[in-house]
Design a protein around this motif. Structure first.
Motif, short mmCIF file in Angstrom:
data_model
loop_
_atom_site.label_atom_id
_atom_site.label_comp_id
_atom_site.label_asym_id
_atom_site.label_seq_id
_atom_site.Cartn_x
_atom_site.Cartn_y
_atom_site.Cartn_z
N PHE A 1 2.95 9.35 -3.80
CA PHE A 1 1.58 9.37 -4.30
C PHE A 1 0.62 9.86 -3.21
CE2 PHE A 1 -2.54 7.25 -4.95
CZ PHE A 1 -2.86 7.77 -6.19
N GLY A 2 -0.28 10.76 -3.62
CA GLY A 2 -1.29 11.28 -2.70
C GLY A 2 -0.98 12.64 -2.15
N GLU B 1 3.94 1.34 -11.00
CA GLU B 1 3.66 1.23 -9.57
C GLU B 1 3.44 2.60 -8.95
OE1 GLU B 1 7.16 -0.70 -7.98
OE2 GLU B 1 8.04 1.22 -7.38
N LEU B 2 2.78 2.58 -7.79
CA LEU B 2 2.55 3.78 -6.99
C LEU B 2 3.28 3.60 -5.66
CD1 LEU B 2 -1.30 4.28 -7.49
CD2 LEU B 2 0.57 5.31 -8.80
N LYS B 3 3.91 4.69 -5.19
CA LYS B 3 4.56 4.66 -3.87
C LYS B 3 3.74 5.55 -2.94
CE LYS B 3 8.87 4.28 -3.25
NZ LYS B 3 10.31 4.52 -3.10
N LEU B 4 3.05 4.91 -2.02
CA LEU B 4 2.20 5.64 -1.09
C LEU B 4 3.07 6.44 -0.12
CD1 LEU B 4 -0.76 6.07 -0.26
CD2 LEU B 4 -0.46 4.18 1.37
N ASP B 5 2.78 7.73 -0.02
CA ASP B 5 3.62 8.61 0.79
C ASP B 5 3.55 8.22 2.27
OD1 ASP B 5 5.27 11.17 0.81
OD2 ASP B 5 3.72 11.63 2.30
N GLN B 6 4.67 8.43 2.96
CA GLN B 6 4.77 8.03 4.37
C GLN B 6 3.78 8.78 5.27
OE1 GLN B 6 8.81 8.85 5.41
NE2 GLN B 6 8.63 11.05 5.05
N SER B 7 3.30 9.95 4.81
CA SER B 7 2.34 10.69 5.63
C SER B 7 1.02 9.93 5.78
CB SER B 7 2.08 12.07 5.01
OG SER B 7 1.53 11.94 3.71
N PHE B 8 0.74 8.96 4.90
CA PHE B 8 -0.45 8.12 5.05
C PHE B 8 -0.16 6.88 5.90
CE2 PHE B 8 -1.15 10.47 1.14
CZ PHE B 8 -2.47 10.86 1.25
N VAL C 1 -5.47 4.11 3.24
CA VAL C 1 -4.42 3.24 2.73
C VAL C 1 -5.03 2.02 2.05
CG1 VAL C 1 -2.51 1.74 3.39
CG2 VAL C 1 -2.71 4.02 4.40
N ALA C 2 -6.02 1.42 2.71
CA ALA C 2 -6.66 0.22 2.15
C ALA C 2 -7.32 0.53 0.81
CB ALA C 2 -7.69 -0.33 3.14
N SER C 3 -8.03 1.68 0.71
CA SER C 3 -8.73 2.02 -0.54
C SER C 3 -7.73 2.36 -1.65
CB SER C 3 -9.69 3.18 -0.31
OG SER C 3 -8.99 4.33 0.12
N THR C 4 -6.62 2.96 -1.27
CA THR C 4 -5.61 3.30 -2.28
C THR C 4 -4.95 2.05 -2.83
OG1 THR C 4 -5.17 5.37 -1.11
CG2 THR C 4 -3.56 4.67 -2.72
N ILE C 5 -4.72 1.06 -1.97
CA ILE C 5 -4.14 -0.21 -2.44
C ILE C 5 -5.11 -0.89 -3.40
CG2 ILE C 5 -3.46 -2.53 -1.70
CD1 ILE C 5 -2.43 -1.23 0.91
N ASP C 6 -6.40 -0.88 -3.06
CA ASP C 6 -7.41 -1.47 -3.96
C ASP C 6 -7.45 -0.73 -5.30
OD1 ASP C 6 -8.06 -3.33 -2.03
OD2 ASP C 6 -9.75 -2.17 -1.23
N LEU C 7 -7.33 0.61 -5.23
CA LEU C 7 -7.33 1.40 -6.47
C LEU C 7 -6.16 1.01 -7.36
CD1 LEU C 7 -8.24 3.81 -8.25
CD2 LEU C 7 -6.80 5.28 -6.81
N ALA C 8 -4.97 0.91 -6.78
CA ALA C 8 -3.79 0.54 -7.56
C ALA C 8 -3.96 -0.83 -8.20
CB ALA C 8 -2.55 0.56 -6.68
N HIS C 9 -4.44 -1.81 -7.43
CA HIS C 9 -4.63 -3.15 -7.98
C HIS C 9 -5.70 -3.16 -9.06
CE1 HIS C 9 -2.82 -5.06 -4.08
NE2 HIS C 9 -1.90 -4.54 -4.89
N GLY C 10 -6.73 -2.36 -8.88
CA GLY C 10 -7.77 -2.28 -9.90
C GLY C 10 -7.26 -1.73 -11.22
N LEU C 11 -6.22 -0.92 -11.15
CA LEU C 11 -5.63 -0.34 -12.37
C LEU C 11 -4.44 -1.16 -12.87
CD1 LEU C 11 -5.67 3.44 -11.35
CD2 LEU C 11 -7.14 2.31 -13.04
N GLY C 12 -4.21 -2.30 -12.22
CA GLY C 12 -3.11 -3.15 -12.64
C GLY C 12 -1.75 -2.63 -12.23
N ALA D 1 4.58 0.88 -0.14
CA ALA D 1 4.34 1.77 1.00
C ALA D 1 5.69 2.26 1.54
CB ALA D 1 3.57 1.04 2.08
N GLU D 2 5.81 3.58 1.68
CA GLU D 2 7.03 4.17 2.24
C GLU D 2 6.82 4.49 3.72
OE1 GLU D 2 9.36 6.80 -0.84
OE2 GLU D 2 7.27 7.47 -0.81
N GLY D 3 7.95 4.62 4.44
CA GLY D 3 7.89 5.09 5.81
C GLY D 3 7.28 4.11 6.79
N VAL D 4 7.52 2.82 6.60
CA VAL D 4 7.03 1.81 7.55
C VAL D 4 7.96 1.83 8.76
CG1 VAL D 4 6.51 -0.62 7.90
CG2 VAL D 4 6.14 0.43 5.65
N GLU D 5 7.45 2.33 9.90
CA GLU D 5 8.30 2.57 11.07
C GLU D 5 8.08 1.57 12.21
OE1 GLU D 5 10.58 4.94 11.11
OE2 GLU D 5 10.03 5.61 9.11
N ASN D 6 7.05 0.75 12.10
CA ASN D 6 6.78 -0.17 13.21
C ASN D 6 6.09 -1.42 12.69
OD1 ASN D 6 3.81 0.44 13.16
ND2 ASN D 6 4.57 2.46 13.83
#
Length: 754
Positions: free
Chosen positions: A652-653, A669-676, A690-701, A706-711
């Motif tokens: 997504f994105g 569900e939405l999978k936020l791309d690792q580039s974000f 990232v924070a605003s996209t998470i709020d957007l997803a929750h607002g839409l139910g 999140a993909e690509g969590v490296e640390n």
């Protein structure tokens, strides 16, 4: 008002005439049959009951049917009036002849009998001419040509039969009786010419009325010809007399039926009839020429036969030319085809071998998706528009051909590498403008491979092979066009070998799945995994998706590969369920897989057969599919969701995101791309996105993954922002199912000791 009164009072009268006309037609038919039967039974010689009373009664009924039909037709039907007058002339001539015979008188010459028959032939020829003229309007020239062949062929046969009479025309002092004897057959010949023309011109739109008229006139004229041949041997009261009566009756039935709306038949196509008359006429004309070599035949007949064969040869020549053109033309686009390309290239090279040329092979990108999503009709229209645009961009001396499918070949004259690359860029720009298909503005692109003559090949076969290698290089590199280099040869061979190995791998179960767990960030538990395919190559080892997925997509093997992945993923989910782990397994689907109309039912059946709940499967799709055809996406996703399968939007994105599809389409569900996710630790703007996209997803139910969590920093930030799930190397790399079980066991032990 007066017109209405007239219609009200005249309606019953017209209906009466219509009913009485039908009764008269049936009575006429019975009388003709009775007269013909009586002639066959009573023998030769005059019989007052048969040749007098029955004959006259039958002819009077013929006249009644004629004139009732004319009255019913009203004004504006001159051909029907002339036909009725012609029939009346014959009946009047017969009445006069019968009265003279009953008195024992010899008929004078000329007599009203001669005049009546001559008037019949003259008027009916005029009627036929009027009908042919009316029918010939708007007919294509092949139909008119067939009509001429039929006319001349008929005339040649009749002229051959009437050779003695035609030769008598050349006598210096023919007597009056001989002239009349010759006049009858000549009028018969003229009538046969007209009838032949009518039959040919109407053969593709035949109805029964024309058949009645044609057969009636042919029977009448043939009877006159036999009468002329018999001459003094003719005796009244023989079955020959029935020929005139039957011919007149058929003409009268045609005349009557022409005035009845319910008798008008549709103009049904009859291709067999359209070919029959000219074919038979051609054979007959050939027979006349063969006959002329054995017996004396009138020069008129020979000339008509020769003209028939000459005209008949014209369609053959025309069809040969059309066939030659069709053999070198693509049926869909009208462009030259592969055969024409081979001829053109060979011819141009033979003329000047020193002139540099370039062969370009153009292939549309992702054309299969257009066919799958919009249908083959839309794909065909796209190819036609592509052909038109390419033609408009080429120089007059260049040659464009469609090789098949979505492949086009272009031969550029007097072109080196720089000129060829400039032309390739120009063509790509032309194709980049949107096409309109099914009301949808569709953008497409093309990959172009270029091979240069004579440096890279001196014949079309070699140039095509190298242009194909260059085209694949352009397609795989996503750089639009590519000029062939020697290094591409080995790459092309490797590609062909890999493609064959890929097909074998699908049948030999060489594909395996690795699973990457998804952590629920609020609880730290694992209740879902993503299935990622690997190719366990027998000689090259474990291959990652970037080494074979593009080739599977381009070669049309993605659908089969998806089925393999889906089957293995659901089998593993069933194993986990049996072991007490209720995992949701996520499987990636390509856009080409989602155009399968039967996908929802097929996936539901696979889940049910393994005893799994529908929630055990999550299908991950891309924004590209959602944006390409939203209506189709809504229909497919709605059917998947109706069976309980979860839908996730992958990467997504990164695509052409639109809040509208998030609102309208059934997704979970939405999978936020690792580039974000990657730059979150060092980039405040990335973290804010990232924070605003998470709020957007929750607002839409919707859930957010999140993909690509490296640390650990990214992990902690996602927890703080309220992200639902996370996956990445910091948590666990994709590993085989057995290794994942061990990882889960260690994690559970670690959690229990804390």
């Amino acid at each position: 008002m007066q017109l209405n009164n007239f219609a009200r009072h005249s309606g019953p009268v017209l209906r009466y005439f219509g009913r009485s006309g039908m009764w008269l037609v049936w009575a006429m038919g019975l009388l003709v049959a009775a007269y013909t039967g009586a002639l066959l039974l009573h023998g030769q010689g005059f019989n007052m009951l048969v040749d007098g009373i029955l004959s006259m009664l039958t002819q009077l009924v013929l006249l009644a049917v004629c004139w009732l039909a004319v009255a019913r037709a009203g004004r504006g039907h001159r051909e029907l009036l002339l036909a009725a007058v012609a029939v009346t002339g014959v009946v009047a001539a017969n009445v006069y002849a019968l009265s003279a015979h009953s008195r024992g008188e010899e008929l004078p010459f000329p007599s009203p009998t001669n005049v009546g028959y001559l008037v019949f032939y003259a008027l009916m020829t005029l009627v036929i001419g009027m009908l042919v003229h009316r029918s010939a309007r708007g007919l294509a020239w092949p139909v008119l040509l067939d009509s001429a062949v039929g006319t001349l062929g008929t005339a040649s046969v009749l002229a051959a039969l009437l050779t003695p009479f035609l030769n008598s025309i050349g006598d210096a002092t023919p007597d009056a009786t001989g002239s009349i004897a010759v006049a009858y057959p000549l009028f018969s010949l003229l009538l046969a010419l007209a009838v032949g023309g009518v039959a040919a011109s109407q053969s593709s739109h035949a109805d029964r009325r024309w058949i009645l008229l044609i057969f009636g006139l042919m029977i009448f004229a043939s009877t006159d010809i036999v009468f002329a041949i018999i001459g003094d041997r003719y005796v009244i009261g023989t079955p020959l007399d029935a020929g005139w009566m039957i011919g007149l009756a058929l003409v009268v039935v045609w005349l009557d039926s022409s005035t009845r709306p319910d008798a008008v038949l549709g103009h049904a196509a009859n291709s067999a009839a359209a070919l029959a008359l000219p074919a038979v006429s051609t054979v007959a004309a050939l027979g006349v020429l063969v006959l002329s070599s054995q017996v004396p035949v009138s020069p008129v007949a020979i000339g008509l036969a020769a003209a028939t064969l000459g005209l008949a040869a014209l369609p053959l020549i025309s069809r040969q030319l059309v066939l030659r053109r069709q053999l070198r033309t693509d049926d869909l686009t009208g462009l030259p085809n592969r055969r024409a390309l081979y001829t053109a290239v060979a011819g141009r090279i033979a003329i000047d071998r020193s002139q540099p040329r370039a062969l370009m092979l153009l292939d549309l990108d992702r054309f299969k998706e257009v066919n799958d999503s919009l249908g083959h009709d839309a794909g065909d229209r796209l190819l036609i528009q592509v052909g038109s645009r390419l033609t408009a961009e080429l120089a007059p001396g260049d040659f464009l051909a469609r090789l098949g499918g979505d492949e086009f070949a272009i031969l550029l004259n007097d072109s080196g590498q720089l000129e060829a690359e400039a032309a390739a860029l120009r063509l790509r720009i032309a194709l980049a403008a949107p096409f309109t298909l099914e009301g949808i503005a569709l953008q497409t692109s093309a990959s172009i491979g270029i091979a240069l003559y004579p440096d890279q090949g001196d014949d079309l076969t070699g140039l095509l092979r190298k242009a194909d290698m260059a085209m694949y290089k352009a397609k795989s590199g996503h750089n639009g066009h590519h000029v062939y280099r020697s290094a591409d040869n080995s790459h092309g061979a490797t590609r062909l070998r890999t493609l064959q190995e890929l097909r074998i791998a699908l049948t030999d179960d060489q594909f395996v799945l690795h699973y990457q767990p998804k952590i629920e960030l609020k609880t730290g538990t694992v209740n879902g995994v993503e299935a990622l395919v690997r190719w366990n190559h027998p000689t090259r080892g474990l291959l990652f998706p970037d080494q074979f997925l593009a080739m599977a997509e381009e070669s049309g093997l993605m659908h089969t590969l998806t089925q393999v992945v889906m089957r293995q993923a659901l089998d593993q989910a069933a194993v986990w369920l049996a072991a007490g782990r209720s995992f949701t397994v996520a499987v990636n689907l390509s856009a080409s897989s989602l155009v399968d109309a039967e996908l929802p039912e097929r996936v539901a059946a696979m889940i049910e057969s393994r005893g799994l709940p529908a929630s055990a499967l999550t299908l991950e799709i891309t924004e590209e599919f959602l944006m390409a055809d939203r209506d189709r996406a809504r229909e497919i996703l709605a059917r998947l969701r109706a069976s309980g399968i979860r839908i996730s939007v992958d990467d997504f994105g990164t695509g052409y995101s639109s809040l509208a599809y998030l609102r309208d389409l059934p997704i979970d569900e939405l999978k936020l791309d690792q580039s974000f996710v990657f730059p979150m630790a060092d980039d405040a703007r990335a973290a804010a996105l990232v924070a605003s996209t998470i709020d957007l997803a929750h607002g839409l139910g919707l859930r957010m993954v999140a993909e690509g969590v490296e640390n650990g920093v990214a992990y902690d930030e996602l927890v703080r922002y309220g992200c639902d799930y996370a996956q990445g190397y910091f948590i666990c790399r994709p590993i085989p199912a057995a290794d994942l079980d061990q990882w889960l066991a260690r994690r559970e032990i670690s959690a229990s000791t804390e």
